[in-house]
Design a protein around this motif. Structure first.
Motif, PDB file in Angstrom:
ATOM      1  N   MET A 132      31.854  33.525  49.438  1.00 31.73           N
ATOM      2  CA  MET A 132      31.425  33.207  48.081  1.00 31.73           C
ATOM      3  C   MET A 132      30.014  33.767  47.934  1.00 31.73           C
ATOM      4  O   MET A 132      29.126  33.435  48.731  1.00 31.73           O
ATOM      5  CB  MET A 132      31.447  31.698  47.843  1.00 31.73           C
ATOM      6  N   GLY A 171      25.096  34.148  49.893  1.00 35.78           N
ATOM      7  CA  GLY A 171      26.342  33.406  49.888  1.00 35.78           C
ATOM      8  C   GLY A 171      26.715  32.962  51.279  1.00 35.78           C
ATOM      9  O   GLY A 171      25.888  32.950  52.186  1.00 35.78           O
ATOM     10  N   PRO A 225      34.249  34.746  44.469  1.00 38.77           N
ATOM     11  CA  PRO A 225      34.857  35.127  45.748  1.00 38.77           C
ATOM     12  C   PRO A 225      34.738  36.631  45.984  1.00 38.77           C
ATOM     13  O   PRO A 225      34.832  37.429  45.064  1.00 38.77           O
ATOM     14  CB  PRO A 225      36.316  34.711  45.589  1.00 38.77           C
ATOM     15  N   ARG A 238      26.613  34.500  41.740  1.00 38.31           N
ATOM     16  CA  ARG A 238      27.119  35.173  40.550  1.00 38.31           C
ATOM     17  C   ARG A 238      26.285  36.389  40.161  1.00 38.31           C
ATOM     18  O   ARG A 238      26.815  37.366  39.663  1.00 38.31           O
ATOM     19  CB  ARG A 238      27.205  34.195  39.376  1.00 38.31           C
ATOM     20  N   SER A 297      26.261  29.272  40.468  1.00 36.33           N
ATOM     21  CA  SER A 297      27.694  29.522  40.609  1.00 36.33           C
ATOM     22  C   SER A 297      27.938  30.748  41.487  1.00 36.33           C
ATOM     23  O   SER A 297      27.073  31.589  41.670  1.00 36.33           O
ATOM     24  CB  SER A 297      28.336  29.714  39.243  1.00 36.33           C
ATOM     25  N   ALA A 298      29.150  30.798  42.040  1.00 34.49           N
ATOM     26  CA  ALA A 298      29.480  31.872  42.976  1.00 34.49           C
ATOM     27  C   ALA A 298      30.849  32.454  42.656  1.00 34.49           C
ATOM     28  O   ALA A 298      31.667  31.831  41.990  1.00 34.49           O
ATOM     29  CB  ALA A 298      29.447  31.332  44.402  1.00 34.49           C
ATOM     30  N   ARG A 319      33.573  31.547  53.701  1.00 37.55           N
ATOM     31  CA  ARG A 319      34.380  30.332  53.552  1.00 37.55           C
ATOM     32  C   ARG A 319      35.527  30.287  54.549  1.00 37.55           C
ATOM     33  O   ARG A 319      35.906  29.228  55.012  1.00 37.55           O
ATOM     34  CB  ARG A 319      34.922  30.227  52.133  1.00 37.55           C
TER      35      ARG A 319
END
Length: 94
Positions: A50, A31, A5, A53, A2-3, A34
């Motif tokens: 992104m 990451g 912003p 996590r 998961s990422a 975007r």
């Protein structure tokens, strides 16, 4: 994985980001960009990235050496979990 912003800005005002560039921390991919455009009030190319996590902690972000890989060219960058802005709007009033 998961990422989250994060705001990102290239330190060299002469370079541009567009989207899908790789974001690296200390040379390791963490990451991707975007969306990005030139931020006239910031004085450089800025956007939304992104990041994985595990990079979520603010201290982790600030201690890293962040770069962006754009078509094989590596550019130094600033990454923040907060929005980028100019305090006091100095650039806007310049």
């Amino acid at each position: 994985m998961s990422a989250l912003p994060a705001s990102i800005m290239l330190l060299d005002p002469g370079q541009k980001m567009f989207h899908e560039e790789s974001v690296l921390r200390n040379g390791t991919p963490f990451g991707e960009v975007r969306a990005a455009e030139y931020g006239h009030t910031l004085g450089g190319s800025a956007g939304l990235a992104m990041v994985h996590r595990q990079a979520a902690g603010e201290a982790f972000i600030e201690r890293g050496n962040w770069t962006v890989d754009s078509a094989g060219n590596i550019f130094p960058a600033r990454v923040s979990l907060r929005p980028l802005y100019t305090p006091g709007m100095q650039r806007i009033r310049a």
